[in-house]
Design an enzyme around this catalytic site. Structure first.
Site, PDB file in Angstrom:
ATOM      1  N   CYS A  78     -29.332  14.123  -0.782  1.00 37.61           N
ATOM      2  CA  CYS A  78     -30.493  13.787   0.044  1.00 37.61           C
ATOM      3  C   CYS A  78     -30.163  13.819   1.556  1.00 37.61           C
ATOM      4  CB  CYS A  78     -31.061  12.453  -0.414  1.00 37.61           C
ATOM      5  SG  CYS A  78     -32.830  12.350  -0.128  1.00 37.61           S
ATOM      6  N   HIS A 169     -31.441  11.940  -5.685  1.00 42.82           N
ATOM      7  CA  HIS A 169     -30.412  10.919  -5.896  1.00 42.82           C
ATOM      8  C   HIS A 169     -29.973  10.968  -7.358  1.00 42.82           C
ATOM      9  CE1 HIS A 169     -30.886   8.412  -2.180  1.00 42.82           C
ATOM     10  NE2 HIS A 169     -31.917   9.223  -2.089  1.00 42.82           N
ATOM     11  N   GLU A 171     -27.374   9.215  -8.473  1.00 46.83           N
ATOM     12  CA  GLU A 171     -26.580   8.009  -8.760  1.00 46.83           C
ATOM     13  C   GLU A 171     -27.419   6.880  -9.340  1.00 46.83           C
ATOM     14  OE1 GLU A 171     -27.605   9.025  -5.937  1.00 46.83           O
ATOM     15  OE2 GLU A 171     -28.242   7.349  -4.680  1.00 46.83           O
TER      16      GLU A 171
HETATM   17  N1  GLN Z   1     -35.999  11.166   4.385  1.00 45.86           N
HETATM   18  C1  GLN Z   1     -34.617  10.955   4.684  1.00 45.86           C
HETATM   19  C2  GLN Z   1     -34.204  11.767   5.914  1.00 45.86           C
HETATM   20  O1  GLN Z   1     -34.881  12.629   6.347  1.00 45.86           O
HETATM   21  C3  GLN Z   1     -33.727  11.274   3.521  1.00 45.86           C
HETATM   22  C4  GLN Z   1     -34.073  10.383   2.354  1.00 45.86           C
HETATM   23  C5  GLN Z   1     -32.960  10.062   1.420  1.00 45.86           C
HETATM   24  O2  GLN Z   1     -31.789  10.265   1.705  1.00 45.86           O
HETATM   25  N2  GLN Z   1     -33.318   9.479   0.315  1.00 45.86           N
HETATM   26  O3  GLN Z   1     -33.210  11.538   6.468  1.00 45.86           O
END
Ligand code: GLN
Length: 205
Positions: A78, A169, A171
């Site tokens: 992410c 994610h 995890e």
């Molecule tokens: N929306 C977040 C970003 O742009 C990332 C979200 C996440 O890591 N769950 O940094």
């Protein structure tokens, strides 16, 4: 093998638990000095702009690039995937450029802020339950980037060399298979480095 989890912000504890369950206790990395001697590093989800702000205290970009060049493996999830990509959109922001990808932050917009999905991942032998939380979206991938998993035809899990990156994610579902894939890579990196060491020693003696 020694691995760490970047612990500046975000849900690094869940990653530490999964790695522990996989039999490889990881260290939490809060300073660049913590990278020393590691074979792999998890870059967890977080808020990538906040993460960038927290990285100002030390030369994190230089040290993470050096870690990669020195053979270190990455599991980037992410916000971590945003951090490793070559180009970030919405808005543009600095990134490490270790993965030849263009990534769009919060790519699913308001219509689906967060959702769960099954990601079919042949490389780990089946479907992985994935949580997408204000997730980014890969918008372009370089030729050397392999797609390991898709949702609705779109790449969500990719790999380039030692960098395994995903927009979700892994995890949270208590499934350690993607972490295991990362650990295999980290183990390989370690063996390669040991071989190089041995060769250097043989040449020197
Ligand atoms: N929306 C977040 C970003 O742009 C990332 C979200 C996440 O890591 N769950 O940094």
């Amino acid at each position: 093998m020694r691995v760490g989890v970047l612990a500046l912000q975000g849900d690094f504890e869940a990653h530490l638990r999964v790695l522990e369950a996989e039999g490889v206790p990881a260290i939490d990395v809060r300073r660049t000095a913590g990278l020393r001697g590691l074979d792999g590093l998890v870059l967890p989800g977080a808020e990538s702009t906040t993460l960038l702000n927290l990285m100002r205290d030390e030369p994190w970009f230089d040290e993470l690039r050096r870690f990669h060049a020195g053979g270190g493996a990455f599991l980037a999830t992410c916000a971590g995937a945003i951090l490793v990509s070559r180009k970030v959109r919405s808005p543009e922001q600095p990134s490490l450029g270790l993965l030849d990808a263009t990534i769009e932050r919060n790519g699913y917009g308001r219509q689906v802020d967060s959702f769960e999905a099954e990601v079919e991942v042949p490389a780990v032998g089946g479907a992985v339950r994935a949580a997408f939380i204000r997730a980014p979206r890969f918008r372009a991938l370089g030729k050397r980037v392999e797609v390991l998993g898709r949702v609705a035809g779109e790449p969500v899990l990719v790999r380039e060399g030692r960098v395994l990156a995903m927009t979700f994610h892994p995890e949270l579902a208590g499934d350690g298979r993607l972490h295991r894939l990362f650990l295999e890579q980290a183990g390989e990196s370690r063996r390669e480095r040991e071989r190089d060491e041995d060769e250097r020693r043989a040449v020197a003696s």
